[in-house]
Design a protein around this motif. Structure first.
Motif, mmCIF file in Angstrom:
data_model
loop_
_atom_site.group_PDB
_atom_site.id
_atom_site.type_symbol
_atom_site.label_atom_id
_atom_site.label_comp_id
_atom_site.label_asym_id
_atom_site.label_seq_id
_atom_site.Cartn_x
_atom_site.Cartn_y
_atom_site.Cartn_z
ATOM 1 N N GLY A 1 0.813 -1.210 0.000
ATOM 2 C CA GLY A 1 0.000 0.000 0.000
ATOM 3 C C GLY A 1 0.843 1.254 0.000
ATOM 4 N N ASP A 2 1.958 1.228 0.733
ATOM 5 C CA ASP A 2 2.844 2.392 0.776
ATOM 6 C C ASP A 2 3.505 2.609 -0.586
ATOM 7 N N ALA A 3 3.875 1.513 -1.247
ATOM 8 C CA ALA A 3 4.484 1.633 -2.573
ATOM 9 C C ALA A 3 3.509 2.225 -3.585
ATOM 10 N N LEU A 4 2.247 1.773 -3.540
ATOM 11 C CA LEU A 4 1.244 2.325 -4.446
ATOM 12 C C LEU A 4 0.985 3.793 -4.166
ATOM 13 N N LYS A 5 0.951 4.142 -2.885
ATOM 14 C CA LYS A 5 0.679 5.533 -2.513
ATOM 15 C C LYS A 5 1.774 6.452 -3.021
ATOM 16 N N LYS A 6 3.018 6.064 -2.819
ATOM 17 C CA LYS A 6 4.124 6.914 -3.234
ATOM 18 C C LYS A 6 4.261 6.961 -4.748
ATOM 19 N N SER A 7 4.029 5.863 -5.411
ATOM 20 C CA SER A 7 4.207 5.828 -6.854
ATOM 21 C C SER A 7 3.095 6.560 -7.580
ATOM 22 N N ARG A 8 1.866 6.296 -7.201
ATOM 23 C CA ARG A 8 0.739 6.914 -7.901
ATOM 24 C C ARG A 8 0.653 8.409 -7.661
ATOM 25 N N SER A 9 1.179 8.885 -6.538
ATOM 26 C CA SER A 9 1.126 10.320 -6.265
ATOM 27 C C SER A 9 2.029 11.103 -7.202
ATOM 28 N N THR A 10 2.967 10.448 -7.885
ATOM 29 C CA THR A 10 3.886 11.149 -8.785
ATOM 30 C C THR A 10 3.668 10.781 -10.247
#
Length: 332
Positions: A84-93
């Motif tokens: 979930g943290d990886a998706l959050k950081k990646s999709r935000s950019t």
């Protein structure tokens, strides 16, 4: 109108008959197949898994559905936080980018990344740490597939709806098979690994690391011109998939009143009295010829199909003429 037969000798009795109506074919109707879902466990509100998002790329035919995950049963919370943290950081950019086929299988995502992945700093107090972790928990599973365009010879599927003695048939635009999408693994691969090599000095500010995945040019040499054209077509299709924007749609649960209203409006004709009657374009004999193997006349094995029909037609005309001559002789 229903009819029954009382004869016990008929091995295939007629139980009932219905008037058949064809609904509007201009409306898009898609049948979604969940290949890894057991029968009787629908993705709906009653089972606690009503889809939270439905996305479609109409031109390239890509479909994605987000399904809630039950995080209380058979769920690894540590991995859920990591993904979930990886998706959050990646999709935000990514500024609306996508993974898999929807992203053209591109490792770099959208071109606005500039070769680096920006890492968001998490500024939370110790008391709010649990809330921050819960917000990053992977709570949805993405299922995806592609709408296949119709081709000559493909079967035509219909959705049937009964209303009394009327049977309403609605053509299906496409059958879409949905498979689990591993977007969380793609996002994890994009997150750069920090702390490699030398350890950071105490008090030194942590700087974003460069993304390990870099876009590269791939040259494919095909053995034949046909293979080269196919490869070029696939690359062009992937580019179109990546460039096309998603269109979001609202998911209406099957048991809601709004869903039943849509069912009544788009699956049945409201005024069946004013509909035109269908007329067959071929007669019964031509229909049998289309559905069966070529017929062979035992007396003339060389005559099949159209020639056989013409021969039988002449025979019938001759028999009718002979009958007419006999009747005229008897009257005279």
């Amino acid at each position: 109108m229903a009819s029954t037969t009382t004869s016990t000798a008929d091995p295939d009795p007629v139980i009932a008959s219905y008037d058949v109506y064809l609904t509007d074919s201009e409306i898009s109707r898609y049948v979604l197949q969940y290949l890894d879902r057991p029968t009787g466990s629908s993705y709906d509100d009653r089972h606690g898994q009503k889809p939270t998002s439905f996305r479609l790329k109409p031109t390239t035919g890509l479909v994605e559905v987000d399904i809630p995950i039950n995080t209380r049963v058979n769920y690894d919370a540590s991995k859920g936080l990591r993904y979930g943290d990886a998706l959050k950081k990646s999709r935000s950019t990514r500024e609306g980018g996508a993974y898999g086929m929807a992203g053209g299988f591109s490792s770099g995502g959208s071109t606005s990344m500039g070769g680096k992945v920006k890492m968001e700093a998490v500024e939370a107090a110790e008391g709010n740490r649990a809330a921050a972790d819960a917000a990053s928990l992977l709570r949805v599973q993405t299922l995806g597939g592609r709408i296949k365009g119709p081709e000559d010879g493909d079967p035509v599927y219909m959705l049937a709806a009964f209303r009394g003695a009327n049977l309403h048939l609605s053509p299906v635009s496409a059958v879409v098979q949905l498979h689990p999408q591993l977007h969380h693994l793609d996002a994890l691969d994009e997150v750069p690994v920090k702390g490699k090599g030398k350890a950071r000095k105490e008090g030194e500010e942590e700087r974003p690391a460069e993304a390990e995945a870099r876009a590269i040019d791939v040259k494919i040499k095909a053995a034949e011109d046909g293979e080269a054209a196919m490869v070029a077509g696939n690359l062009e299709l992937l580019k179109k998939m990546q460039d096309e924007k998603w269109k979001d749609y609202e998911w209406v649960d099957a048991e809601t009143e709004e869903s039943w209203q849509l069912y009544e409006n788009y699956m049945m004709h409201q005024d069946v009295e004013g509909l035109p009657q269908l007329e067959s374009a071929i007669n019964s004999e031509d229909y049998l010829d289309q559905m069966s193997a070529p017929r062979i006349d035992p007396a003339r094995p060389d005559m099949t199909g159209w020639a056989m029909k013409q021969n039988r037609k002449k025979q019938r005309e001759g028999e009718q003429a002979a009958e007419g001559h006999t009747e005229g002789g008897m009257i005279g």
